[in-house]
Design an enzyme around this catalytic site. Structure first.
Site, PDB file in Angstrom:
ATOM      1  N   LYS A  29       0.846  -1.207   0.000  1.00  0.00           N
ATOM      2  CA  LYS A  29       0.000   0.000   0.000  1.00  0.00           C
ATOM      3  C   LYS A  29       0.874   1.247   0.000  1.00  0.00           C
ATOM      4  O   LYS A  29       0.582   2.226  -0.695  1.00  0.00           O
ATOM      5  CB  LYS A  29      -0.908   0.021   1.239  1.00  0.00           C
ATOM      6  CG  LYS A  29      -2.083  -0.930   1.116  1.00  0.00           C
ATOM      7  CD  LYS A  29      -2.858  -1.036   2.406  1.00  0.00           C
ATOM      8  CE  LYS A  29      -3.571  -2.363   2.427  1.00  0.00           C
ATOM      9  NZ  LYS A  29      -4.290  -2.689   3.610  1.00  0.00           N
ATOM     10  N   GLN A  73      -5.326  -2.390   9.475  1.00  0.00           N
ATOM     11  CA  GLN A  73      -5.066  -3.676   8.836  1.00  0.00           C
ATOM     12  C   GLN A  73      -5.672  -4.807   9.671  1.00  0.00           C
ATOM     13  O   GLN A  73      -5.482  -4.878  10.884  1.00  0.00           O
ATOM     14  CB  GLN A  73      -3.545  -3.853   8.671  1.00  0.00           C
ATOM     15  CG  GLN A  73      -3.135  -5.077   7.878  1.00  0.00           C
ATOM     16  CD  GLN A  73      -3.559  -5.049   6.422  1.00  0.00           C
ATOM     17  OE1 GLN A  73      -3.780  -3.989   5.842  1.00  0.00           O
ATOM     18  NE2 GLN A  73      -3.716  -6.207   5.819  1.00  0.00           N
ATOM     19  N   ASP A  96     -11.577   1.790   3.769  1.00  0.00           N
ATOM     20  CA  ASP A  96     -11.847   0.361   3.595  1.00  0.00           C
ATOM     21  C   ASP A  96     -13.346   0.081   3.440  1.00  0.00           C
ATOM     22  O   ASP A  96     -13.737  -0.994   2.997  1.00  0.00           O
ATOM     23  CB  ASP A  96     -11.366  -0.421   4.831  1.00  0.00           C
ATOM     24  CG  ASP A  96     -10.001  -1.071   4.627  1.00  0.00           C
ATOM     25  OD1 ASP A  96      -9.700  -1.448   3.487  1.00  0.00           O
ATOM     26  OD2 ASP A  96      -9.268  -1.192   5.621  1.00  0.00           O
TER      27      ASP A  96
END
Ligand SMILES: NC(=O)C1=CN([C@@H]2O[C@H](COP(=O)(O)OP(=O)(O)OC[C@H]3O[C@@H](n4cnc5c(N)ncnc54)[C@H](OP(=O)(O)O)[C@@H]3O)[C@@H](O)[C@H]2O)C=CC1
Ligand SMILES: Nc1nc(=O)c2c([nH]1)NC[C@@H]1CN(c3ccc(C(=O)N[C@@H](CCC(=O)O)C(=O)O)cc3)C=[N+]21
Length: 218
Positions: A29, A73, A96
């Site tokens: 990322k 994460q 997300d």
């Protein structure tokens, strides 16, 4: 980015613990941000951190005007409450799309989520780019996780497919899957879908990443 939109976007990633694949994804990322002209911020916390320490990191990024997106994460260590943590990300920065308000909007007709989970969104993008018609087609999603299966099914439904979801308690997965024109498989175990499950001509996207031993590999 700055030339195109006048600001340099900032993406913050919170990584708890040192799971190898999580660290790889976070590194990827960061690289993707560099190539796209996005500033990246990273907080790494040890596995033994408390939930409160993660919440503090989220709160700081929520308040930081140079951060436009926040990714926590997953998976988190098992002693943490994932729901509490995902709820803490302000929905305007929930890139997300894992906040229940964004998931809820995705599920409701006439509502628009601010962000959609990237992997299912990528699946729909693949179907569009390959010219696969979705409207009116029978789609089967295998898996119903909050991060892939569930949003994939909702997105296909928003595109006017007729969607069935197969999960670990489904009695006749083969029979259901064989009816599908489009299959998205998101299961954490390899070799689940057999050739005999697939109708000739069906389009299949396999999202699963599951290591298998290869005896022929040195
Ligand atoms: N390419 C990408 O960008 C991404 C890939 N992944 C990969 O996708 C896969 C799925 O990830 P994720 O959704 O997070 O995983 P989860 O473990 O959260 O969910 C797996 C789903 O598969 C279902 N399932 C498990 N066993 C069976 C079975 N025998 N028959 C039918 N359904 C079954 C489970 O059903 P139940 O709900 O009943 O337990 C569950 O809904 C993993 O391999 C992961 O690594 C994940 C995220 C992104
Ligand atoms: N908050 C959060 N957001 C996520 O989006 C999220 C997450 N947590 N936890 C884990 C899963 C998994 N996931 C992947 C993303 C990219 C690849 C990807 O690009 N894979 C490359 C290979 C990558 C490599 O292994 O080097 C490929 O398939 O070609 C895979 C998996 C995102 N997830």
């Amino acid at each position: 980015m700055k030339d195109a939109i006048g600001v340099v976007p900032g993406l913050a990633v919170i990584l708890v613990g040192d799971k190898k694949d999580s660290a790889t994804y976070v590194r990827n990322k960061k690289k993707a941000c560099e190539s796209a002209g996005i500033n990246s911020f990273e907080v790494r916390l040890p596995e033994e951190s408390t939930e409160q320490e993660v919440l503090n990191a989220i709160s700081a990024f929520n308040d930081d005007a140079s951060v436009h997106g926040i990714l926590v994460q997953l998976p988190l260590p098992s002693h943490m409450n994932e729901q509490n943590i995902l709820n803490a990300v302000t929905i305007e920065k929930d890139v997300d799309g894992f906040h229940p308000l964004n998931s809820g909007r995705l599920a409701m007709r006439g509502r628009e989520p601010l962000f959609v989970p990237c992997t299912p969104k990528g699946c729909i993008e693949l179907l569009h780019r390959y010219g696969v018609e979705i409207k009116g087609k029978r789609a089967v999603v295998i898996g119903r996780s909050n991060i892939v299966g569930m949003p994939a099914a909702l997105l296909l439904q928003r595109e006017d497919a007729t969607v069935s979801v197969v999960h670990s308690r489904t009695k006749n997965p083969e029979e259901i899957t064989r009816q599908a024109d489009i299959i998205i498989s998101a299961v954490g175990q390899p070799n689940m879908v057999k050739g005999s499950w697939i109708k000739p001509g069906a389009v299949i996207i396999d999202v699963g990443i599951n290591p298998v031993e290869d005896e022929t590999s040195p």
